[in-house]
Design an enzyme around this catalytic site. Structure first.
Site, PDB file in Angstrom:
ATOM      1  N   GLY A   1       0.807  -1.213   0.000  1.00  0.00           N
ATOM      2  CA  GLY A   1       0.000   0.000   0.000  1.00  0.00           C
ATOM      3  C   GLY A   1       0.840   1.262   0.000  1.00  0.00           C
ATOM      4  CG  ASP A   2       2.898   2.795   3.424  1.00  0.00           C
ATOM      5  OD1 ASP A   2       2.372   3.913   3.452  1.00  0.00           O
ATOM      6  OD2 ASP A   2       2.862   2.002   4.384  1.00  0.00           O
ATOM      7  CB  ILE A   3       6.043   0.223  -1.856  1.00  0.00           C
ATOM      8  CG1 ILE A   3       6.787  -0.032  -0.537  1.00  0.00           C
ATOM      9  CG2 ILE A   3       7.021   0.271  -3.015  1.00  0.00           C
ATOM     10  CD1 ILE A   3       7.792   1.032  -0.152  1.00  0.00           C
TER      11      ILE A   3
END
Length: 414
Positions: A183-185
């Site tokens: 989700g972050d990357i």
């Protein structure tokens, strides 16, 4: 050669992972990334373990927790090549300092909850009025609009809401979080692409623009195949372990000494006969049930036990040498230590060593982008909190050391 973004100044107001990973990539490309942090506290990632310190002989050792002389390896892994300036944006003088920096910047990236920058008096309209050429990017869990916009979100939340957890794991069992912060990357990568697109467009229009990145949107985007199956067939994808929904064999198998991944795409007609010969089951070649990848998938339960039994007879090394020699995509399932020693990964320079002023040499995962004339750079270790406050304010704004000292005394800068 300087990096492709050399000469550009990026103000980095990001924290934790999605934003810092994006700005690290921009720094690797040669941009001057100035990380703006809250005095005394800094990026909360500085408090994430594991922590490293040095013993009496100067050797790197694990620290039991955050404290003097202990450094967060989590923070260090995504904040190389940056300069840190500690400014209290909640105070009017601090916000004014940032506006002065904005006037000399090309990009600003932030990942506060929507509305936070406006509370600081630093919303996009204010920044644009200060610098019409500024490219501003905001990363948030759900974007700047919509019914969920004000909700907090972290990586696993958007993975769950975006469908990733619904298709990750073994059949009949509960959701499994992928081993990386997808989700972050993915949000970081999409933001990096968007920023460079906006900078390219600015060369024609001479105007900056605002970029709104939603982590949830990014999850939906990378789930393209799952949504295509739903929209075209009405099929709701489910957890199927490591296998592919339409191609077989395309998954991990156990071998005599580990696990191996074999991947034969459904449209390939030449690989299947070679694979059958390699595993010593030539009778499968002419079996009408297995003539196509889709046919093999429809008859998965009958076919896979035969392949599993065959691959158990030899080691990973045997199968990789044999099958890759036939042109069949194959590879071992490696743990992190094995990847760190992999000759291909090391030949490609995927691990970089940075000389930390206290810890000495520290290794990190490097940048996978290979540019022929303007390669990415790894030039400096992750900064201490406020390490470059004086340097940046003097260089960028022309303040005197006395003026900076007054800001420090007033608690605006540290």
């Amino acid at each position: 050669m300087p990096g492709p973004l050399a000469g550009l100044t990026v103000l980095d107001l990001t924290r934790i992972l999605s934003g810092p990973f994006c700005t690290m990539l921009l720094a690797d490309f040669g941009a001057d990334v100035i990380k703006i942090e809250q005095p005394e506290v800094g990026d909360p990632a500085r408090g994430n373990g594991p922590f490293l310190t040095t013993d009496a002989d100067g050797n790197q050792v694990a620290a039991t927790g955050q404290g003097p002389g202990a450094f967060s390896s989590y923070f260090m892994s995504i904040n190389r090549n940056k300069r840190s300036v500690a400014i209290d944006l909640t105070k009017p003088k601090g916000a004014a300092l940032l506006l002065d920096l904005v006037g000399r910047a090309d990009v600003l990236v932030e990942n506060f909850r929507p509305g936070t920058m406006e509370k600081f008096g630093l919303g996009y309209e204010t920044l644009q009025a200060c610098n019409p050429r500024l490219v501003m990017a905001s990363i948030s869990g759900f974007g700047q609009s919509g019914p969920y916009a004000s909700r907090p979100a972290l990586d696993v939340i958007v993975q769950g809401m975006g469908g990733m957890l619904s298709i990750t794991g073994e059949p009949g069992r509960g959701p499994v979080r992928p081993g990386a912060s997808i989700g972050d990357i993915t949000a970081a990568l999409f933001t990096t692409v968007a920023i460079q697109g906006a900078l390219l467009e600015r060369e024609k229009s001479n105007k900056g623009q605002y970029i709104d990145i939603s982590m949830l949107d990014c999850q939906v985007a990378i789930m393209e195949n799952a949504f295509t199956r739903y929209f075209t067939l009405g099929e709701i994808p489910e957890r199927i372990g490591t296998r592919h929904p339409s191609s077989t064999p395309f998954q991990a198998f156990k071998t005599a000494d580990g696990h191996l991944v074999v991947a034969i795409m459904g449209g390939s007609t030449e690989m299947w006969p070679l694979f059958c010969a390699g595993i010593e089951h030539p009778e499968l070649i002419d079996d009408e049930r297995y003539q196509s990848g889709w046919g093999r998938t429809q008859n998965y339960d009958e076919l896979i036990p035969i392949i599993e039994e065959a691959l158990l007879q030899q080691t990973n090394e045997y199968w990789v040498e044999l099958l890759s020699g036939m042109g069949i995509p194959v590879g071992p399932v490696q743990n992190i230590a094995e990847v760190a020693q992999d000759p291909q990964v090391n030949e490609r320079g995927m691990f970089v060593e940075i000389d930390h002023p206290t810890l000495g040499p520290v290794r990190f995962a490097g940048n996978p982008i290979k540019l022929s004339r303007t390669p990415t750079v790894t030039s400096s270790s992750p900064p201490d909190l406020g390490e470059h406050s004086v340097e940046v304010l003097v260089q960028q704004l022309g303040l005197t050391n006395t003026q900076v000292a007054e800001l420090v005394a007033d608690g605006i800068v540290s």
